[in-house]
Design a protein around this motif. Sequence first.
Motif, short mmCIF file in Angstrom:
data_model
loop_
_atom_site.label_atom_id
_atom_site.label_comp_id
_atom_site.label_asym_id
_atom_site.label_seq_id
_atom_site.Cartn_x
_atom_site.Cartn_y
_atom_site.Cartn_z
N VAL A 8 9.57 5.33 9.68
CA VAL A 8 10.30 4.17 9.20
C VAL A 8 11.25 3.62 10.26
O VAL A 8 11.63 2.45 10.22
CB VAL A 8 11.08 4.53 7.91
CG1 VAL A 8 11.69 3.29 7.28
CG2 VAL A 8 10.17 5.22 6.92
N GLN A 9 11.60 4.46 11.25
CA GLN A 9 12.51 3.99 12.31
C GLN A 9 11.91 2.85 13.12
O GLN A 9 12.64 2.11 13.79
CB GLN A 9 12.89 5.16 13.24
CG GLN A 9 11.83 5.58 14.24
CD GLN A 9 10.80 6.53 13.66
OE1 GLN A 9 10.86 6.88 12.49
NE2 GLN A 9 9.87 6.97 14.50
N ARG A 10 10.60 2.65 13.04
CA ARG A 10 9.99 1.55 13.78
C ARG A 10 10.38 0.19 13.21
O ARG A 10 10.25 -0.83 13.90
CB ARG A 10 8.46 1.68 13.74
CG ARG A 10 7.91 2.94 14.38
CD ARG A 10 6.39 2.86 14.42
NE ARG A 10 5.80 4.10 14.91
CZ ARG A 10 4.50 4.27 15.14
NH1 ARG A 10 3.68 3.25 14.90
NH2 ARG A 10 4.03 5.42 15.57
N TYR A 11 10.84 0.18 11.97
CA TYR A 11 11.09 -1.08 11.28
C TYR A 11 12.55 -1.30 10.91
O TYR A 11 12.91 -2.40 10.50
CB TYR A 11 10.23 -1.16 10.00
CG TYR A 11 8.76 -1.03 10.30
CD1 TYR A 11 8.00 -2.15 10.62
CD2 TYR A 11 8.13 0.21 10.29
CE1 TYR A 11 6.66 -2.04 10.90
CE2 TYR A 11 6.78 0.33 10.57
CZ TYR A 11 6.05 -0.80 10.89
OH TYR A 11 4.72 -0.68 11.19
N VAL A 12 13.39 -0.26 11.02
CA VAL A 12 14.80 -0.37 10.64
C VAL A 12 15.65 0.08 11.83
O VAL A 12 15.64 1.26 12.20
CB VAL A 12 15.11 0.50 9.40
CG1 VAL A 12 16.57 0.32 8.99
CG2 VAL A 12 14.18 0.14 8.25
N ARG A 13 16.38 -0.86 12.42
CA ARG A 13 17.12 -0.56 13.64
C ARG A 13 18.20 0.50 13.43
O ARG A 13 18.45 1.33 14.31
CB ARG A 13 17.74 -1.83 14.24
CG ARG A 13 18.33 -1.57 15.61
CD ARG A 13 18.68 -2.82 16.37
NE ARG A 13 19.08 -2.45 17.73
CZ ARG A 13 18.26 -2.30 18.75
NH1 ARG A 13 16.97 -2.49 18.58
NH2 ARG A 13 18.71 -1.96 19.94
N ALA A 14 18.85 0.50 12.27
CA ALA A 14 19.89 1.51 12.03
C ALA A 14 19.29 2.91 12.05
O ALA A 14 19.90 3.85 12.59
CB ALA A 14 20.58 1.25 10.69
N LEU A 15 18.10 3.07 11.49
CA LEU A 15 17.43 4.38 11.52
C LEU A 15 17.02 4.73 12.94
O LEU A 15 17.11 5.90 13.35
CB LEU A 15 16.21 4.38 10.60
CG LEU A 15 16.50 4.43 9.10
CD1 LEU A 15 15.19 4.35 8.30
CD2 LEU A 15 17.26 5.70 8.74
N ALA A 16 16.57 3.75 13.70
CA ALA A 16 16.21 4.01 15.08
C ALA A 16 17.43 4.45 15.89
O ALA A 16 17.35 5.36 16.72
CB ALA A 16 15.59 2.76 15.70
N ALA A 17 18.58 3.80 15.63
CA ALA A 17 19.81 4.16 16.32
C ALA A 17 20.24 5.58 15.96
O ALA A 17 20.64 6.36 16.82
CB ALA A 17 20.92 3.17 15.98
N LEU A 18 20.16 5.93 14.67
CA LEU A 18 20.52 7.28 14.24
C LEU A 18 19.60 8.29 14.89
O LEU A 18 20.04 9.33 15.40
CB LEU A 18 20.42 7.38 12.72
CG LEU A 18 20.57 8.80 12.14
CD1 LEU A 18 21.94 9.38 12.47
CD2 LEU A 18 20.34 8.79 10.64
N LEU A 19 18.31 8.00 14.89
CA LEU A 19 17.33 8.94 15.43
C LEU A 19 17.58 9.18 16.91
O LEU A 19 17.57 10.33 17.38
CB LEU A 19 15.92 8.38 15.22
CG LEU A 19 14.84 9.42 14.93
CD1 LEU A 19 15.17 10.13 13.63
CD2 LEU A 19 13.48 8.77 14.83
N HIS A 20 17.81 8.10 17.65
CA HIS A 20 18.02 8.28 19.09
C HIS A 20 19.34 8.97 19.37
O HIS A 20 19.47 9.70 20.36
CB HIS A 20 17.95 6.94 19.81
CG HIS A 20 17.87 7.10 21.31
ND1 HIS A 20 16.94 7.92 21.91
CD2 HIS A 20 18.61 6.57 22.32
CE1 HIS A 20 17.11 7.89 23.22
NE2 HIS A 20 18.12 7.08 23.49
N SER A 21 20.32 8.77 18.50
CA SER A 21 21.58 9.49 18.64
C SER A 21 21.34 11.00 18.54
O SER A 21 21.91 11.78 19.31
CB SER A 21 22.57 9.03 17.57
OG SER A 21 23.78 9.77 17.64
N LEU A 22 20.49 11.41 17.61
CA LEU A 22 20.15 12.83 17.49
C LEU A 22 19.39 13.30 18.72
O LEU A 22 19.60 14.42 19.21
CB LEU A 22 19.31 13.07 16.24
CG LEU A 22 19.91 12.67 14.89
CD1 LEU A 22 18.99 13.10 13.75
CD2 LEU A 22 21.29 13.26 14.71
#
Length: 394
Positions: free
Chosen positions: A105-119
């Motif tokens: 889902v991170q491919r479509y929601v920038r906030a999730l992508a930001a959280l994921l890359h933070s991890l």
Amino acid sequence: MQHRELSLGWLLAPLTVDTFLEDVWGTTHYHVKRDSPGYFDSLLDGSASIDELVGLLRPDLSLFGMVRGDDKKQPYLYRRPDGTFDAERVGKDFADGYTIVLESVQRYVRALAALLHSLEVELNYPAQVNAYITRPESRGFVCHYDDHDVLILQIRGSKLWHVYDGADVAPHRMSRHDPVDPSALPPPTDVHLGTGDLLYLPRGRVHAAEATTEVSVHLTLGLQAPTLLMLVTRALNALSYSDDRVHTQLPPRYLNAPEVRAGLSTLVRGVAEALEEPGTVAAGIDSLDDDLVRRGLSPPVGQALSNAVGIDGRSRVTKYQPLYSRVTDVPDGVTLHFAQLTVKAAADHADALRFVSDSTAPFRVCDLPGLSAAQQAELARSLIVSGFLVRLPD
């Protein structure tokens, strides 16, 4: 916009990151109970309804699935003859007790992508987010385990998780995809995950879950920790670019002649000794490092051009967060790698590029080491335009 609050510390609070890594990680499950239903509201930008979540992945049906127990329906079943998404069939199967699975889902929601890359920046592990939507009093997967650690975020509703302590599946069994024998499991520990709660499960921990009296939406953050096998594989691959022994052809009839087969151990031993060299291991680590760089969240440049105007030594800047980067030496200088971008510079910029790559706090352009004032301003302008640096109010 920088998502500074979307971090591992934010996910785990009030549990500290140090306590999590020292006492919990890879050892035991952990339930962060918050009594804060809106805690994860910022992650999906308001897309918490079933229709909105399913709609996120309509462009790519390969990331969509329906699961009920051992039955998993293939994505193509939900594509109409004209190629459009068959939402009506999704609704029917959902009503029949199937769980909706939305991958990556991170491919479509920038906030999730930001959280994921933070991890990924903090742990140095690749990660992925999947979403699961379960109707009331239904169960998706049967008892199973994951071959990676997971953080489970309850976004909507609640879910009852059955965690089987003492029945962990060993890594070598995970690689064989050994099934779980339900009859051999001990009594489970039940964890009731409410909206805003988090549950950590180490890899190999057998578990199952079921929705309660309302629709449940939860996210799983899969943390794909590289293994020693992966490091050795990468090191061996790196060795193949410089050592012809790795490319030695196996002798004729090696499968049928015992004396030929016995001689293979001599060939392997020489390569194994080369793998012990520090430079070979470092090359394997560099390969994993490159993977993490390429997974980086591409920074939005937006007003970058206008923000680069008037930069001087007193200008305050900070590295875009979250962003993983590395600096490498090249024949004609140095290169800063981040996301899918590179910034090349002469060798005299090495200290300055390593300074910005390692920076975690705001700094002034005049703090860039080893450069003249003109070089400092020019480098800062270049990094702002590329999106690596963000200009702050002076």
